[in-house]
Every structure is written in C-alpha cells, then in structure tokens.
Design a protein around this motif. Structure first.
Motif, PDB file in Angstrom:
ATOM      1  N   MET A 114      63.425  69.623  56.475  1.00  0.00           N
ATOM      2  CA  MET A 114      62.684  70.879  56.020  1.00  0.00           C
ATOM      3  C   MET A 114      61.411  70.672  56.242  1.00  0.00           C
ATOM      4  O   MET A 114      60.647  69.833  56.084  1.00  0.00           O
ATOM      5  CB  MET A 114      63.040  70.988  54.603  1.00  0.00           C
ATOM      6  CG  MET A 114      64.630  71.333  54.292  1.00  0.00           C
ATOM      7  SD  MET A 114      65.091  73.029  54.445  1.00  0.00           S
ATOM      8  CE  MET A 114      64.294  74.011  53.145  1.00  0.00           C
ATOM      9  N   PRO A 115      60.651  71.745  56.824  1.00  0.00           N
ATOM     10  CA  PRO A 115      59.281  71.754  57.042  1.00  0.00           C
ATOM     11  C   PRO A 115      58.405  71.967  55.813  1.00  0.00           C
ATOM     12  O   PRO A 115      59.147  72.423  54.540  1.00  0.00           O
ATOM     13  CB  PRO A 115      58.993  73.002  57.655  1.00  0.00           C
ATOM     14  CG  PRO A 115      60.175  74.006  57.656  1.00  0.00           C
ATOM     15  CD  PRO A 115      61.321  73.038  57.241  1.00  0.00           C
ATOM     16  N   PHE A 116      57.261  71.433  55.667  1.00  0.00           N
ATOM     17  CA  PHE A 116      56.422  71.489  54.506  1.00  0.00           C
ATOM     18  C   PHE A 116      56.314  73.065  54.307  1.00  0.00           C
ATOM     19  O   PHE A 116      55.779  73.877  55.024  1.00  0.00           O
ATOM     20  CB  PHE A 116      55.059  70.704  54.655  1.00  0.00           C
ATOM     21  CG  PHE A 116      54.265  70.846  53.619  1.00  0.00           C
ATOM     22  CD1 PHE A 116      54.429  70.222  52.459  1.00  0.00           C
ATOM     23  CD2 PHE A 116      53.047  71.719  53.875  1.00  0.00           C
ATOM     24  CE1 PHE A 116      53.306  70.426  51.617  1.00  0.00           C
ATOM     25  CE2 PHE A 116      51.858  71.865  52.894  1.00  0.00           C
ATOM     26  CZ  PHE A 116      52.375  70.966  51.516  1.00  0.00           C
ATOM     27  N   ASP A 117      56.573  73.295  52.717  1.00  0.00           N
ATOM     28  CA  ASP A 117      56.184  74.593  52.376  1.00  0.00           C
ATOM     29  C   ASP A 117      54.727  75.045  51.882  1.00  0.00           C
ATOM     30  O   ASP A 117      54.286  74.373  51.047  1.00  0.00           O
ATOM     31  CB  ASP A 117      57.067  75.005  51.157  1.00  0.00           C
ATOM     32  CG  ASP A 117      57.110  76.330  50.830  1.00  0.00           C
ATOM     33  OD1 ASP A 117      56.170  77.177  51.316  1.00  0.00           O
ATOM     34  OD2 ASP A 117      57.997  76.868  49.928  1.00  0.00           O
ATOM     35  N   GLU A 118      54.067  75.294  53.020  1.00  0.00           N
ATOM     36  CA  GLU A 118      52.594  75.452  52.622  1.00  0.00           C
ATOM     37  C   GLU A 118      52.432  76.435  51.562  1.00  0.00           C
ATOM     38  O   GLU A 118      51.304  76.313  50.734  1.00  0.00           O
ATOM     39  CB  GLU A 118      51.914  75.567  54.092  1.00  0.00           C
ATOM     40  CG  GLU A 118      51.718  74.527  54.837  1.00  0.00           C
ATOM     41  CD  GLU A 118      50.988  75.056  56.196  1.00  0.00           C
ATOM     42  OE1 GLU A 118      50.169  75.847  56.036  1.00  0.00           O
ATOM     43  OE2 GLU A 118      51.442  74.495  57.085  1.00  0.00           O
ATOM     44  N   LYS A 119      52.956  77.564  51.528  1.00  0.00           N
ATOM     45  CA  LYS A 119      52.732  78.427  50.676  1.00  0.00           C
ATOM     46  C   LYS A 119      52.855  77.844  48.850  1.00  0.00           C
ATOM     47  O   LYS A 119      52.202  78.154  48.321  1.00  0.00           O
ATOM     48  CB  LYS A 119      53.806  79.773  50.730  1.00  0.00           C
ATOM     49  CG  LYS A 119      53.657  80.833  49.726  1.00  0.00           C
ATOM     50  CD  LYS A 119      54.642  81.792  50.081  1.00  0.00           C
ATOM     51  CE  LYS A 119      54.608  83.083  48.971  1.00  0.00           C
ATOM     52  NZ  LYS A 119      55.573  83.975  49.330  1.00  0.00           N
ATOM     53  N   ASN A 120      53.902  77.223  48.703  1.00  0.00           N
ATOM     54  CA  ASN A 120      54.212  76.649  47.523  1.00  0.00           C
ATOM     55  C   ASN A 120      53.649  75.127  47.141  1.00  0.00           C
ATOM     56  O   ASN A 120      53.956  74.609  46.255  1.00  0.00           O
ATOM     57  CB  ASN A 120      55.837  76.862  46.955  1.00  0.00           C
ATOM     58  CG  ASN A 120      56.304  78.341  46.920  1.00  0.00           C
ATOM     59  OD1 ASN A 120      55.547  79.166  46.621  1.00  0.00           O
ATOM     60  ND2 ASN A 120      57.301  78.730  47.860  1.00  0.00           N
ATOM     61  N   GLY A 121      53.405  74.777  48.368  1.00  0.00           N
ATOM     62  CA  GLY A 121      53.079  73.094  48.429  1.00  0.00           C
ATOM     63  C   GLY A 121      54.188  72.329  48.186  1.00  0.00           C
ATOM     64  O   GLY A 121      54.004  71.193  47.376  1.00  0.00           O
ATOM     65  N   VAL A 122      55.280  72.635  48.698  1.00  0.00           N
ATOM     66  CA  VAL A 122      56.608  71.758  48.246  1.00  0.00           C
ATOM     67  C   VAL A 122      57.061  71.203  49.536  1.00  0.00           C
ATOM     68  O   VAL A 122      56.966  71.746  50.460  1.00  0.00           O
ATOM     69  CB  VAL A 122      57.841  72.676  47.992  1.00  0.00           C
ATOM     70  CG1 VAL A 122      59.080  72.020  47.776  1.00  0.00           C
ATOM     71  CG2 VAL A 122      57.340  73.571  46.841  1.00  0.00           C
ATOM     72  N   ILE A 123      57.345  69.716  49.394  1.00  0.00           N
ATOM     73  CA  ILE A 123      57.685  68.928  50.524  1.00  0.00           C
ATOM     74  C   ILE A 123      59.215  68.382  49.989  1.00  0.00           C
ATOM     75  O   ILE A 123      59.407  68.148  48.811  1.00  0.00           O
ATOM     76  CB  ILE A 123      56.772  67.926  50.731  1.00  0.00           C
ATOM     77  CG1 ILE A 123      57.162  67.083  52.143  1.00  0.00           C
ATOM     78  CG2 ILE A 123      56.333  66.796  49.768  1.00  0.00           C
ATOM     79  CD1 ILE A 123      56.248  66.000  52.755  1.00  0.00           C
ATOM     80  N   THR A 124      59.934  68.481  51.108  1.00  0.00           N
ATOM     81  CA  THR A 124      61.533  67.995  50.820  1.00  0.00           C
ATOM     82  C   THR A 124      61.328  66.725  51.016  1.00  0.00           C
ATOM     83  O   THR A 124      61.079  66.045  52.076  1.00  0.00           O
ATOM     84  CB  THR A 124      62.340  68.751  51.670  1.00  0.00           C
ATOM     85  OG1 THR A 124      62.316  70.175  51.241  1.00  0.00           O
ATOM     86  CG2 THR A 124      63.870  68.188  51.411  1.00  0.00           C
TER      87      THR A 124
END
Length: 147
Positions: A114-124
């Motif tokens: 999963m790519p880094f979710d820049e919008k929510n700052g979430v990393i899997t």
C-alpha cells in the motif's frame, strides 16, 4: 478549371490520408502487446503432454540464455501474478513499490504494498506482496506475503 482543382484536392487528400495512416501505425506499433493479447486463434488443451523433456536431465535442446534479463521483464511477470490475486479480491490498493535484484542468486524480487497515504498521514506496516523470479530461467521461485 473546377475539374483540375477537384483532382488536385483529391490527390492531396489521398496523400495526406496515406501519411496519417502510416504515422498512426508507425507510432502506435505495439506488435508485442497485440501478439500477447490476441488469443482468439489459440487452442487451450489439457491432458498428459507427449514429450515431458522437463523431467529429463538432458540439456541438449535447452536454450542457454537469460529469460528475465531486466527489471521491466521481471515486473511484467510479477504483475501478471499480482493482478490475478487482485481479481480474487486480494491486495486491493497495493501498488508496485520496489524491485530488488539479488546478484548472488540472480533473482528478481518484486514487491507490492500500500502506498503512503499523504492525505491522512497513514502508512501500512507489513503485508508486502512479493514475487521472486529467476533471471536465468524465469522460474517463479516464491510468492509470499511479508508481515
């Protein structure tokens, strides 16, 4: 006069049309993709194959070349496996993230996550989907999920 003008316009039209057709087929020449995607005339058979040379130790007719010589080839092979898993509803949202070449064993390791979710700052964390492919013969050595 109108007749000559009409003939000249027709000739220009035909020449330009020919040039456009030529450019279209030249610039859009993905012969390999057409060959790979066109299965309409291919017979798919099953049963016991008559010449099981893969079970023999005889390397007489074996091609001596690298079948997966570069990163692009390795990614294409891994992507086929990955897309088949996605069709089963697995690993949705995962993307190709890394290609590693193990020089000692001549093995490509292609990883999706999963790519880094820049919008929510979430990393899997974990759950990478990985495919190991032999550079020498194209064998799929292992498909695994890393946690």
């Amino acid at each position: 006069m109108k007749k000559i003008f009409f003939i000249l316009i027709s000739i220009v039209y035909l020449v330009l049309g020919g040039v456009f057709v030529y450019l279209y087929y030249t610039l859009n020449d993905d012969t390999d993709a057409k060959t790979i995607r066109n299965y309409s005339n291919v017979k798919c058979l099953s049963g016991e194959y008559h010449n099981k040379i893969w079970n023999e130790d005889n390397d007489q007719n074996v091609l001596d070349t690298e079948f997966v010589p570069d990163m692009e080839s390795a990614v294409q092979i891994a992507n086929i496996i990955f897309c088949n898993k996605q069709k089963q509803g697995l690993f949705n949202g995962y993307e190709l993230q890394q290609v590693f070449y193990d020089e000692d064993d001549s093995v490509w390791i292609i990883s999706f996550w999963m790519p880094f979710d820049e919008k929510n700052g979430v990393i899997t964390i974990g759950s990478n989907f990985n495919v190991a492919i032999s550079k020498k013969n194209g064998e799929i050595l292992k498909v695994w999920v890393e946690e």
